[in-house]
Write a protein that holds these residues in place. Structure first.
Motif, PDB file in Angstrom:
ATOM      1  N   ASN A 148      23.907  -9.243  55.998  1.00  0.00           N
ATOM      2  CA  ASN A 148      24.620  -8.767  57.193  1.00  0.00           C
ATOM      3  C   ASN A 148      24.310  -7.310  57.524  1.00  0.00           C
ATOM      4  O   ASN A 148      25.203  -6.478  57.663  1.00  0.00           O
ATOM      5  N   GLY A 149      23.033  -7.036  57.623  1.00  0.00           N
ATOM      6  CA  GLY A 149      22.601  -5.691  57.955  1.00  0.00           C
ATOM      7  C   GLY A 149      21.173  -5.723  58.456  1.00  0.00           C
ATOM      8  O   GLY A 149      20.638  -6.771  58.798  1.00  0.00           O
ATOM      9  N   ASP A 247      27.205 -16.973  57.614  1.00  0.00           N
ATOM     10  CA  ASP A 247      27.149 -17.894  58.752  1.00  0.00           C
ATOM     11  C   ASP A 247      28.150 -17.545  59.848  1.00  0.00           C
ATOM     12  O   ASP A 247      28.147 -18.172  60.902  1.00  0.00           O
ATOM     13  N   GLY A 248      29.017 -16.527  59.618  1.00  0.00           N
ATOM     14  CA  GLY A 248      30.085 -16.267  60.556  1.00  0.00           C
ATOM     15  C   GLY A 248      30.178 -14.849  61.071  1.00  0.00           C
ATOM     16  O   GLY A 248      31.248 -14.433  61.530  1.00  0.00           O
ATOM     17  N   ASP A 249      29.076 -14.105  61.010  1.00  0.00           N
ATOM     18  CA  ASP A 249      29.076 -12.733  61.522  1.00  0.00           C
ATOM     19  C   ASP A 249      28.477 -12.735  62.924  1.00  0.00           C
ATOM     20  O   ASP A 249      27.290 -13.033  63.089  1.00  0.00           O
ATOM     21  N   PRO A 250      29.260 -12.400  63.960  1.00  0.00           N
ATOM     22  CA  PRO A 250      28.733 -12.479  65.327  1.00  0.00           C
ATOM     23  C   PRO A 250      27.632 -11.471  65.630  1.00  0.00           C
ATOM     24  O   PRO A 250      26.881 -11.655  66.584  1.00  0.00           O
ATOM     25  N   LYS A 275      29.016 -17.965  53.106  1.00  0.00           N
ATOM     26  CA  LYS A 275      30.113 -18.440  53.955  1.00  0.00           C
ATOM     27  C   LYS A 275      31.100 -17.310  54.206  1.00  0.00           C
ATOM     28  O   LYS A 275      31.747 -16.833  53.272  1.00  0.00           O
ATOM     29  N   GLY A 276      31.186 -16.870  55.454  1.00  0.00           N
ATOM     30  CA  GLY A 276      32.155 -15.834  55.744  1.00  0.00           C
ATOM     31  C   GLY A 276      31.792 -15.024  56.965  1.00  0.00           C
ATOM     32  O   GLY A 276      30.861 -15.348  57.714  1.00  0.00           O
ATOM     33  N   GLY A 277      32.521 -13.933  57.158  1.00  0.00           N
ATOM     34  CA  GLY A 277      32.327 -13.055  58.298  1.00  0.00           C
ATOM     35  C   GLY A 277      31.428 -11.885  57.982  1.00  0.00           C
ATOM     36  O   GLY A 277      30.563 -11.958  57.097  1.00  0.00           O
ATOM     37  N   HIS A 278      31.664 -10.781  58.673  1.00  0.00           N
ATOM     38  CA  HIS A 278      30.803  -9.616  58.509  1.00  0.00           C
ATOM     39  C   HIS A 278      30.915  -9.020  57.117  1.00  0.00           C
ATOM     40  O   HIS A 278      29.904  -8.711  56.478  1.00  0.00           O
ATOM     41  N   PHE A 279      32.151  -8.852  56.631  1.00  0.00           N
ATOM     42  CA  PHE A 279      32.355  -8.276  55.299  1.00  0.00           C
ATOM     43  C   PHE A 279      32.329  -9.405  54.268  1.00  0.00           C
ATOM     44  O   PHE A 279      33.347  -9.839  53.752  1.00  0.00           O
ATOM     45  N   ILE A 280      31.116  -9.825  53.979  1.00  0.00           N
ATOM     46  CA  ILE A 280      30.922 -10.989  53.115  1.00  0.00           C
ATOM     47  C   ILE A 280      31.394 -10.714  51.683  1.00  0.00           C
ATOM     48  O   ILE A 280      31.720 -11.635  50.934  1.00  0.00           O
TER      49      ILE A 280
END
Length: 298
Positions: A148-149, A247-250, A275-280
């Motif tokens: 996520n970066g 899979d869930g970071d816009p 599996k998760g948002g931005h702050f995995i």
């Protein structure tokens, strides 16, 4: 440069961060101001280093669920707080900060500790700073685990990021703990939100958190030439480079496509979708740890 330091008392009620604090002083390369960097240092001191770098607007607390299982595998886990965040010193003015200055501060810290044989673990601004360090001193790094970066080098900002950048600049309130919670899928407890708020007792401490989004080098940002220099090194980086985006970071979902194939070290790696948002680190710490242990070796 006026420098602020969050009182230790602000962190006293954090129950789930049992790590001994460590501090190193560096000098700002522009004006010589002394700056204290806080970091966690767990595991054998002679083992391979796993450098866990946080981003915006978090601090090393973000990695609290990941530090013990990695250290228990015989690795040395080092997790710093960027200047302006956590228990590290906080220059008080937005004008005190720049992307280049952040890279220089963390390079000075890394060199002072003389860290080598490093596996970089990074997300969000941890990657924008950390991957620039790889670009400047690749011989110190043994591998990279990226989630996520990225390392933007121009182009338009994703819509979700543009909204975040405008909010950080103009919103009269800036509830950091709730911002982090909104970047997760599970949501955070009141105690966890308070822990993310702890480094910022009032708005006077938030200059770095407020200004960071404006530094991301989209469009014609001043940092683009430095980004391209880093990419020139990364395009020859043949040490293990594993991507594990969520899979869930816009903002960053699918970002592994910018890396796999372009960086030689991505070849043959077990790239993973977490599996998760931005702050995995909050949503899937076990999955993130599993990825680290596929790259870092005790």
């Amino acid at each position: 440069m006026k420098v602020m330091r969050t009182p230790d008392a602000a962190f006293e009620d954090i129950a789930d961060f049992p790590f001994q604090p460590h501090y190193t002083e560096i000098s700002d390369p522009q004006d010589g101001t002394a700056l204290r960097v806080h970091y966690i240092d767990e595991g054998p001191r002679d083992a391979q280093v796993v450098l866990m770098m946080h981003g915006e607007p978090s601090w090393s607390y973000l990695y609290r669920h990941m530090i013990p299982p990695v250290a228990e595998r015989g690795l040395r886990v080092v997790a710093p707080d960027l200047i302006g965040f956590g228990k590290s010193d906080k220059p008080s003015k937005k004008s005190d900060y720049s992307y280049a200055r952040h890279v220089a501060w963390m390079r000075a810290w890394l060199e002072k500790l003389d860290l080598r044989n490093i596996t970089l673990v990074c997300q969000d601004w941890g990657s924008l700073v950390g991957l620039r360090l790889v670009g400047e001193m690749p011989d110190r790094f043994a591998g990279v685990v990226l989630s996520n970066g990225g390392l933007p080098e121009g182009g338009p900002a994703p819509r979700a990021f543009a909204i975040w950048r405008a909010f950080s600049k103009w919103s009269p309130i800036f509830p950091i703990g709730k911002i982090v919670s909104a970047g997760t899928k599970r949501g955070l407890s009141d105690a966890e939100i308070a822990a993310y708020n702890a480094p910022f007792p009032d708005s006077g401490y938030t200059a770095a958190a407020r200004i960071f989004p404006s530094f991301v080098p989209f469009k014609n940002n001043v940092a683009i030439p430095d980004q391209k220099k880093a990419w020139a090194v990364l395009e020859k980086f043949d040490k293990p480079f594993l991507c594990c985006f969520s899979d869930g970071d816009p903002v960053t979902r699918g970002g592994e496509a910018r890396w796999i194939g372009r960086v030689p070290g991505t070849e043959g790696q077990p790239h993973t979708t977490l599996k998760g948002g931005h702050f995995i680190q909050e949503d899937d710490p076990k999955g993130f740890v599993d990825c680290i242990l596929k790259v870092a070796k005790a």
